[in-house]
Write a protein that holds these residues in place. Structure first.
Motif, mmCIF file in Angstrom:
data_model
loop_
_atom_site.group_PDB
_atom_site.id
_atom_site.type_symbol
_atom_site.label_atom_id
_atom_site.label_comp_id
_atom_site.label_asym_id
_atom_site.label_seq_id
_atom_site.Cartn_x
_atom_site.Cartn_y
_atom_site.Cartn_z
ATOM 1 N N ASP A 25 0.619 -1.120 -0.150
ATOM 2 C CA ASP A 25 -0.031 0.094 -0.093
ATOM 3 C C ASP A 25 1.058 1.276 -0.123
ATOM 4 N N ALA A 26 1.917 1.476 0.856
ATOM 5 C CA ALA A 26 2.846 2.400 0.826
ATOM 6 C C ALA A 26 3.443 2.630 -0.479
ATOM 7 N N LEU A 27 3.926 1.550 -0.970
ATOM 8 C CA LEU A 27 4.572 1.651 -2.188
ATOM 9 C C LEU A 27 3.538 1.997 -3.453
ATOM 10 N N ARG A 28 2.307 1.738 -3.512
ATOM 11 C CA ARG A 28 1.440 2.211 -4.429
ATOM 12 C C ARG A 28 1.288 3.693 -4.232
ATOM 13 N N MET A 34 5.035 9.776 -7.552
ATOM 14 C CA MET A 34 6.056 9.934 -8.361
ATOM 15 C C MET A 34 5.415 10.103 -9.822
ATOM 16 N N ALA A 35 4.528 9.418 -10.186
ATOM 17 C CA ALA A 35 3.922 9.474 -11.459
ATOM 18 C C ALA A 35 3.359 10.861 -11.687
ATOM 19 N N SER A 43 11.347 0.940 -11.412
ATOM 20 C CA SER A 43 12.019 -0.025 -10.408
ATOM 21 C C SER A 43 11.048 -0.102 -9.256
ATOM 22 N N GLN A 44 10.252 1.035 -8.934
ATOM 23 C CA GLN A 44 9.071 0.798 -7.987
ATOM 24 C C GLN A 44 8.120 -0.157 -8.441
ATOM 25 N N SER A 45 7.831 0.013 -9.834
ATOM 26 C CA SER A 45 6.823 -0.978 -10.195
ATOM 27 C C SER A 45 7.224 -2.441 -10.223
ATOM 28 N N GLU A 46 8.566 -2.476 -10.327
ATOM 29 C CA GLU A 46 9.188 -3.850 -10.378
ATOM 30 C C GLU A 46 9.113 -4.259 -8.857
ATOM 31 N N LEU A 47 9.335 -3.585 -7.987
ATOM 32 C CA LEU A 47 9.231 -4.114 -6.424
ATOM 33 C C LEU A 47 7.835 -4.261 -6.193
ATOM 34 N N LEU A 51 6.293 -7.822 -4.495
ATOM 35 C CA LEU A 51 5.512 -7.848 -3.082
ATOM 36 C C LEU A 51 4.166 -8.606 -3.511
ATOM 37 N N VAL A 52 3.781 -8.386 -4.689
ATOM 38 C CA VAL A 52 2.493 -9.265 -5.114
ATOM 39 C C VAL A 52 2.663 -10.773 -5.219
ATOM 40 N N ARG A 53 3.907 -11.024 -5.542
ATOM 41 C CA ARG A 53 4.355 -12.533 -5.942
ATOM 42 C C ARG A 53 4.372 -12.971 -4.607
ATOM 43 N N ALA A 54 5.157 -12.211 -3.657
ATOM 44 C CA ALA A 54 5.352 -12.805 -2.258
ATOM 45 C C ALA A 54 4.274 -12.786 -1.476
#
Length: 85
Positions: A25-28, A34-35, A43-47, A51-54
């Motif tokens: 949520d914080a990354l979103r 940023m957008a 790089s944030q989108s890749e992270l 996280l979604v996969r984890a």
């Protein structure tokens, strides 16, 4: 494992899932900010994908553990030894 051990293990998985979801949520929010500033978010989108996969992996582990516990309980109720599947 005892039922207390099982409960503690499942609780630990739940806490990890909650923590990962909070970070997601914080990354979103960061990506949106940023957008809006026209900054590169690759790089944030890749992270975020990581996280979604984890989170999905942790939920799969929890589901597998719950299935094993339910199977063990059904075996106990049927009077069968736990090792018989």
């Amino acid at each position: 494992m005892t039922h207390a051990d099982d409960d503690a293990y499942l609780l630990l998985i739940d806490r990890h899932i909650e923590e990962l979801e909070q970070r997601l949520d914080a990354l979103r929010e960061l990506i949106v900010e940023m957008a809006a500033s026209d900054e590169d978010t690759a790089s944030q989108s890749e992270l975020m994908c990581t996280l979604v996969r984890a989170i999905a992996s942790m939920k799969a582990i929890k589901a597998k553990e719950l299935d094993a516990l339910f199977d063990a309980d059904r075996g106990d109720q049927a009077g069968l030894p736990k090792w018989i599947s």
